[in-house]
Design a protein around this motif. Structure first.
Motif, PDB file in Angstrom:
ATOM      1  N   GLU A  58      -6.133   8.081   1.943  1.00 37.32           N
ATOM      2  CA  GLU A  58      -6.967   9.060   1.239  1.00 37.32           C
ATOM      3  C   GLU A  58      -6.914   8.844  -0.276  1.00 37.32           C
ATOM      4  O   GLU A  58      -7.938   8.898  -0.960  1.00 37.32           O
ATOM      5  N   ARG A  59      -5.730   8.552  -0.798  1.00 40.40           N
ATOM      6  CA  ARG A  59      -5.601   8.330  -2.240  1.00 40.40           C
ATOM      7  C   ARG A  59      -6.332   7.060  -2.659  1.00 40.40           C
ATOM      8  O   ARG A  59      -6.930   7.007  -3.724  1.00 40.40           O
ATOM      9  N   TRP A  62      -9.857   7.838  -3.074  1.00 36.52           N
ATOM     10  CA  TRP A  62     -10.087   8.488  -4.359  1.00 36.52           C
ATOM     11  C   TRP A  62     -10.229   7.453  -5.462  1.00 36.52           C
ATOM     12  O   TRP A  62     -11.110   7.567  -6.325  1.00 36.52           O
ATOM     13  N   GLN A  76      -4.274   1.567 -11.693  1.00 37.07           N
ATOM     14  CA  GLN A  76      -3.915   2.734 -10.887  1.00 37.07           C
ATOM     15  C   GLN A  76      -2.865   2.374  -9.837  1.00 37.07           C
ATOM     16  O   GLN A  76      -1.961   3.155  -9.573  1.00 37.07           O
ATOM     17  N   TYR A  82       1.950   9.823  -9.054  1.00 36.38           N
ATOM     18  CA  TYR A  82       1.947  10.118  -7.623  1.00 36.38           C
ATOM     19  C   TYR A  82       1.076   9.139  -6.844  1.00 36.38           C
ATOM     20  O   TYR A  82       1.500   8.595  -5.820  1.00 36.38           O
ATOM     21  N   ILE A  83      -0.130   8.899  -7.315  1.00 33.15           N
ATOM     22  CA  ILE A  83      -1.055   8.030  -6.575  1.00 33.15           C
ATOM     23  C   ILE A  83      -0.545   6.590  -6.564  1.00 33.15           C
ATOM     24  O   ILE A  83      -0.525   5.945  -5.516  1.00 33.15           O
ATOM     25  N   ARG A  86       2.341   6.252  -4.224  1.00 34.28           N
ATOM     26  CA  ARG A  86       1.886   6.385  -2.835  1.00 34.28           C
ATOM     27  C   ARG A  86       1.245   5.080  -2.352  1.00 34.28           C
ATOM     28  O   ARG A  86       1.494   4.633  -1.242  1.00 34.28           O
TER      29      ARG A  86
END
Length: 99
Positions: A58-59, A62, A76, A82-83, A86
Motif C-alpha cells: 500500500e505504501r 502511495w 523515498q 515510516y514509508i 516499511r
C-alpha cells in the motif's frame, strides 16, 4: 509507571547492500520500475500475506501515485521515515530488478 518507547525498526544490515544495488539499477534503467509494479500486482493477488507486507504494498502504491520520477522514488525508498523503512523491510518487492 513507565512509558514504553517503541524501538524504531531500521533496515536489516543484510538488506542494505541489496537495496543499494536496487537503487543503482533503478537509476541506471528507470524502466525497471515496471518490474516493481508487476511485483506489487503479483503479491496483491495472493490470498494470505502478512499484514506488514500488505502495508508495504500500500505504501509503494502511495509512492507511485505521488510521482513517476525515478530520483524521487529512490529518495523515498532510502528515506529514514515510516514509508522508507516499511519499503526496505520487504526486499521481495524488488525481486527481479537486479539481474
Amino acid at each position: 509507571m513507565t512509558t514504553e518507547h517503541r524501538k524504531r525498526r531500521t533496515t536489516p544490515t543484510r538488506n542494505t547492500a541489496f537495496i543499494n544495488q536496487v537503487i543503482a539499477a533503478l537509476q541506471a534503467d528507470p524502466g525497471k520500475l515496471a518490474i516493481i509494479r508487476n511485483n506489487l500486482n503479483e503479491y496483491r493477488q495472493q490470498q494470505f500475506l502478512k499484514r506488514g507486507f500488505l502495508l508495504a504494498i500500500e505504501r509503494f502504491d502511495w509512492v507511485f501515485e505521488a510521482t513517476d520520477d525515478v530520483k524521487q522514488i529512490c529518495d523515498q525508498i532510502m528515506a529514514d521515515d515510516y514509508i522508507g523503512n516499511r519499503l526496505r523491510r520487504y526486499p521481495l518487492l524488488f525481486k527481479g530488478v537486479i539481474n
